[in-house]
Every structure is written in C-alpha cells, then in structure tokens.
Design a protein around this motif. Structure first.
Motif, PDB file in Angstrom:
ATOM      1  N   ASN A 118       0.801  -1.210   0.069  1.00 57.56           N
ATOM      2  CA  ASN A 118       0.031  -0.042  -0.197  1.00 57.56           C
ATOM      3  C   ASN A 118       0.735   1.165   0.075  1.00 57.56           C
ATOM      4  OD1 ASN A 118       0.791   0.486   2.745  1.00 57.56           O
ATOM      5  ND2 ASN A 118      -0.476  -1.354   3.234  1.00 57.56           N
ATOM      6  N   GLU A 119       0.136   2.352   0.031  1.00 56.32           N
ATOM      7  CA  GLU A 119       0.940   3.669  -0.312  1.00 56.32           C
ATOM      8  C   GLU A 119       1.762   3.930   1.182  1.00 56.32           C
ATOM      9  OE1 GLU A 119      -2.158   3.212  -1.051  1.00 56.32           O
ATOM     10  OE2 GLU A 119      -2.576   3.990  -3.202  1.00 56.32           O
ATOM     11  N   LYS A 120       1.091   3.660   2.102  1.00 56.92           N
ATOM     12  CA  LYS A 120       1.822   3.812   3.551  1.00 56.92           C
ATOM     13  C   LYS A 120       3.251   3.199   3.501  1.00 56.92           C
ATOM     14  CE  LYS A 120       0.812   4.064   8.090  1.00 56.92           C
ATOM     15  NZ  LYS A 120       0.184   3.059   9.133  1.00 56.92           N
ATOM     16  N   GLU A 121       3.248   2.109   3.104  1.00 60.60           N
ATOM     17  CA  GLU A 121       4.586   1.534   3.151  1.00 60.60           C
ATOM     18  C   GLU A 121       5.476   2.093   2.153  1.00 60.60           C
ATOM     19  OE1 GLU A 121       2.802  -3.247   3.715  1.00 60.60           O
ATOM     20  OE2 GLU A 121       4.256  -2.673   1.901  1.00 60.60           O
ATOM     21  N   ALA A 122       5.007   2.407   0.952  1.00 56.08           N
ATOM     22  CA  ALA A 122       5.848   3.084   0.024  1.00 56.08           C
ATOM     23  C   ALA A 122       6.420   4.434   0.659  1.00 56.08           C
ATOM     24  CB  ALA A 122       5.003   3.356  -1.391  1.00 56.08           C
ATOM     25  N   ASP A 123       5.589   5.307   1.166  1.00 57.81           N
ATOM     26  CA  ASP A 123       5.905   6.664   1.864  1.00 57.81           C
ATOM     27  C   ASP A 123       7.184   6.420   2.599  1.00 57.81           C
ATOM     28  OD1 ASP A 123       3.900   7.559   0.393  1.00 57.81           O
ATOM     29  OD2 ASP A 123       2.726   8.081   2.071  1.00 57.81           O
ATOM     30  N   ALA A 124       6.825   5.236   3.692  1.00 57.16           N
ATOM     31  CA  ALA A 124       7.682   5.169   4.777  1.00 57.16           C
ATOM     32  C   ALA A 124       9.300   4.765   4.072  1.00 57.16           C
ATOM     33  CB  ALA A 124       7.341   4.123   5.810  1.00 57.16           C
ATOM     34  N   VAL A 125       9.159   4.003   3.082  1.00 57.82           N
ATOM     35  CA  VAL A 125      10.573   3.336   2.598  1.00 57.82           C
ATOM     36  C   VAL A 125      11.106   4.574   1.755  1.00 57.82           C
ATOM     37  CG1 VAL A 125      11.722   1.808   0.994  1.00 57.82           C
ATOM     38  CG2 VAL A 125       9.670   1.069   2.661  1.00 57.82           C
ATOM     39  N   LEU A 126      10.244   5.398   1.029  1.00 56.77           N
ATOM     40  CA  LEU A 126      10.889   6.318   0.074  1.00 56.77           C
ATOM     41  C   LEU A 126      11.502   7.498   0.995  1.00 56.77           C
ATOM     42  CD1 LEU A 126       8.207   6.101  -2.581  1.00 56.77           C
ATOM     43  CD2 LEU A 126      10.456   5.523  -3.055  1.00 56.77           C
ATOM     44  N   TRP A 149       7.681  12.127  -5.661  1.00 55.22           N
ATOM     45  CA  TRP A 149       6.344  12.205  -5.768  1.00 55.22           C
ATOM     46  C   TRP A 149       5.377  10.781  -6.012  1.00 55.22           C
ATOM     47  CZ3 TRP A 149       5.333  16.893  -9.566  1.00 55.22           C
ATOM     48  CH2 TRP A 149       5.926  18.064  -8.950  1.00 55.22           C
ATOM     49  N   GLU A 150       4.183  10.688  -5.729  1.00 52.76           N
ATOM     50  CA  GLU A 150       3.503   9.341  -6.259  1.00 52.76           C
ATOM     51  C   GLU A 150       3.035   9.404  -7.786  1.00 52.76           C
ATOM     52  OE1 GLU A 150       1.334   7.128  -3.494  1.00 52.76           O
ATOM     53  OE2 GLU A 150      -0.540   7.575  -4.723  1.00 52.76           O
ATOM     54  N   ASN A 151       3.558   8.466  -8.425  1.00 50.60           N
ATOM     55  CA  ASN A 151       2.856   7.969  -9.563  1.00 50.60           C
ATOM     56  C   ASN A 151       1.759   7.062  -9.373  1.00 50.60           C
ATOM     57  OD1 ASN A 151       2.061   7.523 -12.274  1.00 50.60           O
ATOM     58  ND2 ASN A 151       4.078   6.832 -12.984  1.00 50.60           N
ATOM     59  N   GLY A 152       2.069   5.903  -8.646  1.00 52.60           N
ATOM     60  CA  GLY A 152       0.858   5.118  -8.179  1.00 52.60           C
ATOM     61  C   GLY A 152       0.952   3.979  -8.542  1.00 52.60           C
ATOM     62  N   PHE A 153       0.047   2.991  -7.918  1.00 51.69           N
ATOM     63  CA  PHE A 153       0.085   1.542  -8.467  1.00 51.69           C
ATOM     64  C   PHE A 153      -0.438   1.415  -9.711  1.00 51.69           C
ATOM     65  CE2 PHE A 153      -0.123   0.756  -3.676  1.00 51.69           C
ATOM     66  CZ  PHE A 153       0.719  -0.185  -3.597  1.00 51.69           C
ATOM     67  N   ARG A 154       0.364   0.602 -10.663  1.00 48.13           N
ATOM     68  CA  ARG A 154       0.224   0.287 -12.388  1.00 48.13           C
ATOM     69  C   ARG A 154      -0.917  -0.576 -12.473  1.00 48.13           C
ATOM     70  NH1 ARG A 154       4.577   3.421 -14.095  1.00 48.13           N
ATOM     71  NH2 ARG A 154       3.981   2.848 -16.295  1.00 48.13           N
ATOM     72  N   ASN A 155      -1.665  -0.450 -13.522  1.00 50.53           N
ATOM     73  CA  ASN A 155      -2.770  -1.341 -13.864  1.00 50.53           C
ATOM     74  C   ASN A 155      -2.500  -1.413 -15.244  1.00 50.53           C
ATOM     75  OD1 ASN A 155      -4.075  -1.623 -11.459  1.00 50.53           O
ATOM     76  ND2 ASN A 155      -4.489   0.597 -11.465  1.00 50.53           N
ATOM     77  N   LEU A 156      -3.138  -2.658 -15.999  1.00 52.34           N
ATOM     78  CA  LEU A 156      -2.965  -2.901 -17.368  1.00 52.34           C
ATOM     79  C   LEU A 156      -4.096  -2.528 -18.051  1.00 52.34           C
ATOM     80  CD1 LEU A 156      -2.198  -6.754 -16.770  1.00 52.34           C
ATOM     81  CD2 LEU A 156      -0.813  -5.305 -18.155  1.00 52.34           C
ATOM     82  N   THR A 157      -3.586  -1.976 -19.434  1.00 58.82           N
ATOM     83  CA  THR A 157      -4.943  -1.699 -20.236  1.00 58.82           C
ATOM     84  C   THR A 157      -4.442  -2.166 -21.710  1.00 58.82           C
ATOM     85  OG1 THR A 157      -4.190   0.500 -21.510  1.00 58.82           O
ATOM     86  CG2 THR A 157      -5.718   0.424 -19.176  1.00 58.82           C
ATOM     87  N   ASN A 158      -5.637  -2.667 -22.455  1.00 59.54           N
ATOM     88  CA  ASN A 158      -5.273  -3.178 -23.802  1.00 59.54           C
ATOM     89  C   ASN A 158      -6.523  -3.150 -24.565  1.00 59.54           C
ATOM     90  OD1 ASN A 158      -6.301  -6.444 -24.591  1.00 59.54           O
ATOM     91  ND2 ASN A 158      -6.210  -5.916 -22.351  1.00 59.54           N
ATOM     92  N   ASP A 276      -3.194  14.950  -3.373  1.00 54.52           N
ATOM     93  CA  ASP A 276      -4.131  15.153  -4.533  1.00 54.52           C
ATOM     94  C   ASP A 276      -4.154  13.938  -5.588  1.00 54.52           C
ATOM     95  OD1 ASP A 276      -5.216  17.083  -6.738  1.00 54.52           O
ATOM     96  OD2 ASP A 276      -3.428  16.488  -7.801  1.00 54.52           O
ATOM     97  N   SER A 277      -3.068  13.180  -5.738  1.00 55.51           N
ATOM     98  CA  SER A 277      -3.071  11.958  -6.592  1.00 55.51           C
ATOM     99  C   SER A 277      -3.818  11.001  -6.249  1.00 55.51           C
ATOM    100  CB  SER A 277      -1.498  11.617  -6.771  1.00 55.51           C
ATOM    101  OG  SER A 277      -0.656  12.226  -7.642  1.00 55.51           O
ATOM    102  N   ARG A 278      -3.955  10.810  -4.562  1.00 50.85           N
ATOM    103  CA  ARG A 278      -4.752   9.655  -4.037  1.00 50.85           C
ATOM    104  C   ARG A 278      -6.104  10.038  -4.031  1.00 50.85           C
ATOM    105  NH1 ARG A 278      -0.065   8.501   0.816  1.00 50.85           N
ATOM    106  NH2 ARG A 278       0.915   7.937  -1.075  1.00 50.85           N
ATOM    107  N   ASP A 279      -6.544  11.447  -3.931  1.00 52.93           N
ATOM    108  CA  ASP A 279      -7.947  11.830  -4.150  1.00 52.93           C
ATOM    109  C   ASP A 279      -8.366  11.602  -5.297  1.00 52.93           C
ATOM    110  OD1 ASP A 279      -7.850  12.761  -1.253  1.00 52.93           O
ATOM    111  OD2 ASP A 279      -7.495  14.674  -1.992  1.00 52.93           O
TER     112      ASP A 279
END
Ligand code: TF8
Length: 338
Positions: A118-126, A149-158, A276-279
């Motif tokens: 989750n984002e919280k873990e990412a914030d703590a490590v980064l 900054w946060e780009n975010g969790f990535r998802n697939l499109t096709n 802002d990104s999370r919202d």
C-alpha cells in the motif's frame, strides 16, 4: 523602542561588513529562471503538482524564483530531460524512477512487482533512509534527487481482450517503460514487452503499434488512453514513484538560502502531490467506466499465481548486481510493516 532600533541598527551595521565579506553569497537569493519539464499533461496530477511547486518557490523566494513548467514532454522524454539536466541545459524535471536505471541501476529495485502492499509502506520506505540513499547516489552522476512524488500503483489496459488470468496476456504487444525489470516481468507473463518512451505511447496505441500499456488509473485518465483502449484490468502490479530532479551543475551554483528554498518547496510539493493523486485516483475508475472502458479486477488467487510466476525475476535481479539493494529494501519494507 528607539533605543532598540538604534541597537539593532548598530548591530546590523557592525555585522554587515563581516557578513558581506564571509557569507554574503550564502544569504543571497537571486532571480532564477527555472525550466521544469514533465511528461504528462498540464491537467494531470503531475501538472497540478508542478503548478503547486512553482507557486511555492515563488512564495518562498519573494517572487525571485520564476519556475516555468513544460508539460507533455515538450522538453523531451524522461531520458532526454535527465541528460539535459546532467549537461546543465535544463534546471529541473519530474519523471519516473524507472527511467533512471541507465544512470543509477539500483533504481530498478522499485520496479520489482508486488513489493509494496500500500501507499503507506511506500511513503515510509521512500522518505526514509532507504529512499534517501538512492537519491544521494545520483549526486555522482550530475543529478540532485529532491523528493519522490507518487505516480501510483500500475494497472493494465489493452485493446484486445479482458485480462482475467495470466494467460490472457499471451501475445499482447504491451508497451513498458525503458527498464529491464519491466521487460522481464511482462515477458514472463507471456506478453510481448515493447520498451517505449511515454511521449510516444498515445500514438503507438492509436496506430496499433502496441496493443496495451500499464500505468496508474490517474494517468490512464489524464492521457486519455480510454480513447484508444477498451479493457482495464486492476492489477496493481507495481507501485511506481516519480522523482523530482535538479541539475547538479545548476544546483551547485545556488546559495545556501536558495538551496533551502528549493528543498523546502520540494518537500511541500510532495505532501500536496501525494494527497492530490490519492484523491484523484479514487475518482478515476468511475470516470473511466463512464468513458466506456470495460473494467475488471484480478482475483486474489490470480494475483497469487502472478506473484509465484515473477519470483524468478527477483532472483534474476539479485544475480545481476542487485542483491544488496534488494536485501536493503526488503528490510526497510519489513520495518515499515511493523
Ligand atoms: C510511464 C510513466 C510516466 C512517466 C512520466 C511521463 O509509463 O508512468 O508517468 O514516465 O514522467 O512512462
């Protein structure tokens, strides 16, 4: 009161020449034109944060820092901008950490799949010692890493078919970032990974040069990928950071006060950008659905299968010189989970 004025005036008068002789340049804030490049559109989460940063710098410098944002990769792709910073032709940028691997290989560690929950873990490590250490590693290479900054969790499109299981990725020409970890990961899933700069992506999707891509929902929205992609699969396979960079050549010429303004503005922008990104991210799925995308989530069982399948990617990463950095990040994540 008058006495006080006199006294401070006198003190200032006495100190001034000394200060002028020794630390004048450290105190100085000059007019600075700062060209700040980025890849997404002005209306994206990236664009909004760039605007925030420009305002913050202006405020903190009494209007002397004039930062201008250049969006839509108008100053070049991530990699081209990194080189412009190193050469001193451009002052600042934000881009993906993933595209930095040609300069500091260790940045590839963030791209290993399913690292953060989750984002919280990412914030703590980064924001902790691990993330700091990677930022510092850029200094020898002509770059200054300011904040993530946060780009975010990535998802697939096709544009081919809904992906509900790994096998559905078979043969799909999938654009990935110019980074060996991504190429390796998606080839393992059976896709045909095609590394490409983000700035070429929309056209590549539109013309069918590639069938799909992967990015956070905020980017799928702001770059209008829904116009050329039918299927969205929520996979959250990698948490992707952005990194705000300055040219070291330029940064080294700043006074101590100027560096402080820059650093503090960057930290403020980080707090703004993540919120802002999370919202925005919370609204994006509904938006994309309304735009006609067919959306599915991967089942927990399928995600487990994917995790199994990419385990060798971790071994490969370790064997190719990443053993220490992998161990370090895993320790940092374990600590963040406690
Ligand atoms: C990608 C990244 C992009 C960044 C950006 C243009 O897919 O996710 O967000 O490169 O700076 O390339």
């Amino acid at each position: 009161f008058r006495k006080l004025l006199l006294a401070t005036g006198l003190a200032a008068a006495l100190l001034a020449p000394v200060a002028a002789a020794t630390t004048a340049s450290a105190q100085e804030v000059k007019t600075r034109i700062i060209r700040f490049g980025y890849g997404l559109s002005e209306s994206s989460n990236q664009g909004r944060a760039v605007k925030f940063l420009a305002e913050e710098m202006s405020k903190r410098s009494g209007g002397k820092f004039k930062m201008k944002g250049f969006g839509d990769a108008s100053l070049g792709s991530d990699i081209q901008m990194q080189n412009a910073l190193i050469g001193g032709a451009q002052e600042m940028m934000v881009g993906s950490t993933a595209t930095l691997v040609g300069i500091v290989k260790d940045f590839g560690v963030y791209d290993l799949p399913f690292l953060f929950n989750n984002e919280k873990e990412a914030d703590a490590v980064l924001d902790g010692p691990f993330g700091e250490k990677l930022l510092k590693a850029l200094n020898d290479k002509g770059l200054v890493g300011l904040v993530y900054w946060e780009n975010g969790f990535r998802n697939l499109t096709n544009s081919k078919r809904p992906i509900t299981k790994i096998e559905d990725m078979g043969g799909i020409k999938l654009r990935v970032m110019q980074n060996p970890v991504y190429i390796d990961m998606f080839n393992r899933f059976g896709a045909n990974a095609v590394p490409l700069a983000f700035s070429e992506l929309f056209t590549a999707l539109e013309t069918g040069t590639v069938d799909g891509q992967e990015n956070p929902v905020t980017t799928i929205q702001s770059s209008k990928f829904y116009e050329v992609q039918k299927y969205l699969t929520i996979s959250r396979h990698v948490y992707s950071p952005w990194i705000v960079l300055a040219s070291k050549r330029w940064y080294d010429g700043l006074s101590a006060d100027e560096k402080k303004i820059l650093n503090e503005s960057a930290v403020a922008s980080r707090e703004f950008e993540r919120k802002d990104s999370r919202d925005a991210s919370a609204q994006s799925v509904a938006y994309l659905k309304e735009k006609g995308m067919q959306i599915n989530e991967l089942s927990p069982a399928e995600l487990d299968r994917m995790r199994e399948m990419v385990k060798p990617a971790f071994d490969k990463y370790a064997a190719e010189g990443g053993a220490d950095v992998l161990k370090d990040i895993q320790a940092a994540i374990a600590a963040a989970r406690k």
